[in-house]
Design a protein around this motif. Structure first.
Motif, mmCIF file in Angstrom:
data_model
loop_
_atom_site.group_PDB
_atom_site.id
_atom_site.type_symbol
_atom_site.label_atom_id
_atom_site.label_comp_id
_atom_site.label_asym_id
_atom_site.label_seq_id
_atom_site.Cartn_x
_atom_site.Cartn_y
_atom_site.Cartn_z
ATOM 1 N N ASP A 159 -21.242 14.051 -33.259
ATOM 2 C CA ASP A 159 -20.594 12.795 -32.861
ATOM 3 C C ASP A 159 -19.358 12.477 -33.699
ATOM 4 O OD1 ASP A 159 -22.648 12.338 -31.054
ATOM 5 O OD2 ASP A 159 -23.554 10.685 -32.180
ATOM 6 N N TRP A 193 -19.690 14.219 -28.646
ATOM 7 C CA TRP A 193 -19.418 12.895 -28.074
ATOM 8 C C TRP A 193 -18.685 12.036 -29.110
ATOM 9 C CZ3 TRP A 193 -21.359 8.180 -29.920
ATOM 10 C CH2 TRP A 193 -21.144 7.077 -29.089
ATOM 11 N N THR A 250 -16.396 5.014 -24.640
ATOM 12 C CA THR A 250 -16.542 6.439 -24.928
ATOM 13 C C THR A 250 -15.164 7.035 -25.104
ATOM 14 O OG1 THR A 250 -18.612 6.546 -23.702
ATOM 15 C CG2 THR A 250 -17.444 8.617 -23.995
ATOM 16 N N THR A 269 -16.416 13.001 -24.045
ATOM 17 C CA THR A 269 -17.725 13.639 -23.906
ATOM 18 C C THR A 269 -17.462 15.103 -23.584
ATOM 19 O OG1 THR A 269 -18.659 11.600 -22.975
ATOM 20 C CG2 THR A 269 -19.934 13.591 -22.657
ATOM 21 N N LEU A 311 -19.442 18.155 -22.665
ATOM 22 C CA LEU A 311 -20.816 18.499 -22.295
ATOM 23 C C LEU A 311 -21.241 19.876 -22.831
ATOM 24 C CD1 LEU A 311 -20.862 17.124 -18.644
ATOM 25 C CD2 LEU A 311 -21.999 16.142 -20.637
ATOM 26 N N LEU A 340 -22.465 7.481 -17.851
ATOM 27 C CA LEU A 340 -21.909 8.742 -17.358
ATOM 28 C C LEU A 340 -22.774 9.322 -16.228
ATOM 29 C CD1 LEU A 340 -19.830 11.159 -18.013
ATOM 30 C CD2 LEU A 340 -21.786 12.199 -19.136
#
Ligand code: AMP
Length: 312
Positions: free
Chosen positions: A12, A83, A96, A99, A101, A151
């Motif tokens: 993060d 993230w 956010t 992100t 993935l 999301l």
């Protein structure tokens, strides 16, 4: 294993409004959940990371009390989920930043055989289709609860609605309940979500506590009035960890939860544990406070919280 969580283990970046920020810290829905739940009962973790995942983070997770990492796959050639989030001035809302993935779009990790007969399962934030596929691998579950977030509501609403037909409970934020149902009123949104199948919905409202909308009643719990809020990341996941961990512990002991782990009063009481453990999570970045938290500290704050709830 008394409890299993499937979810993300990630890296993060967190930006707070007071100029403090951290890059490349340990995070992920499964991590915060397991760190909290492990204070109550043994918890197995099902997640996958890439070979870029720092060794010290693996050591940190393996050192968490009550957490079993046999289901944490390190996949060669893959990249870990990343993230970034930025908190607004009130520290209650966030946007956010990014992100990535990465490994989350690959095949999900397998559920280890030793976890498959676990009675309590939490599907922490992930793609609802993946959550559903993992859920089906637990053959003796007595309580299965899912979390979701913006999301996934945006990207996979249809799969989420199907998943809701196969879980006992759903945990989500206030804004997400509105995004999913179109209703701003928490009770109305909760009741709408019950129509998809779950027995209960827990709507988290940050510093304003949490509301339980159950087929057998409605309850509200305030947040623990926190003085130190450094990083709210993981508050929701650790709330769920305390909630599910306390239910799984009681089930294993043969307490009241053994009869019906999803009953209104059981879930309501468990939410108090979630509230208290989450109030520690936000005192430091990442697992800074939650990781080393002792059972004695947890019990002391729980009793103070119980005292606050009592009306003379
Ligand atoms: P919370 O503050 O409880 O909502 O959880 C924040 C954690 O969830 C962070 O550590 C993130 O790594 C992780 N996270 C953020 N977005 C997602 C997502 N779309 N799916 C799964 N986990 C996520």
């Amino acid at each position: 294993m008394n409890l299993t969580v499937t979810g993300t283990v990630g890296i993060d970046t967190v930006v707070t409004p007071h100029g403090e920020h951290r890059e490349g810290i340990l995070g992920g829905s499964g991590v915060y959940f397991a760190a909290a739940a492990g204070k109550y009962t043994p918890v197995g973790m099902v997640a996958a990371v890439g070979d870029d995942f720092p060794a010290e983070f693996r050591t940190q997770i393996a050192g968490l009390s009550g957490v079993d990492t046999a289901g944490l796959e390190v996949r060669a050639g893959s990249k870990t989920f990343r993230w970034g989030g930025k908190y607004l001035d009130d520290m209650d809302h966030r946007e956010t930043l990014f992100t990535e993935l990465n490994i989350l779009i690959e095949a999900p990790p397998p559920v280890p055989g030793a976890y498959a007969d676990c009675p309590v399962v939490f599907l922490a934030n992930m793609h609802p289709g993946v959550q559903h596929g993992l859920a089906k691998q637990f053959t003796k579950k007595r309580l299965i609860v899912a979390d979701t977030m913006d999301l996934w509501i945006g990207a996979a609403r249809a799969e989420l609605e199907v998943l809701l037909g196969d879980v006992d409970g759903l945990v989500l934020n206030y804004d997400e309940a509105e995004q999913l149902t179109g209703h701003r009123n928490t009770v109305t949104a909760g009741k709408r979500l019950l129509e998809f199948g779950p027995r209960f919905v827990v709507v988290k409202k940050g510093e304003h506590g949490a509301i339980l909308v159950h087929r057998d009643g409605i309850a509200a719990l305030p947040a623990f009035p926190a003085e130190t809020v450094v990083d709210p990341t993981g508050a929701g996941d650790s709330f769920a960890g305390g909630m599910m961990g306390s239910i799984a512990a009681e089930l294993a002991r043969g307490g009241a939860a053994a009869k019906d782990p999803g009953a209104f009063q059981i879930v309501r009481r468990a939410m108090a544990h979630g509230t208290v453990v989450a109030s520690f999570t936000i005192e430091q970045f990442s697992l800074g406070r939650l990781g080393p938290l002792t059972k004695a500290e947890l019990d002391e704050r729980y009793h103070r919280y119980m005292h606050m709830l009592r009306l003379e």
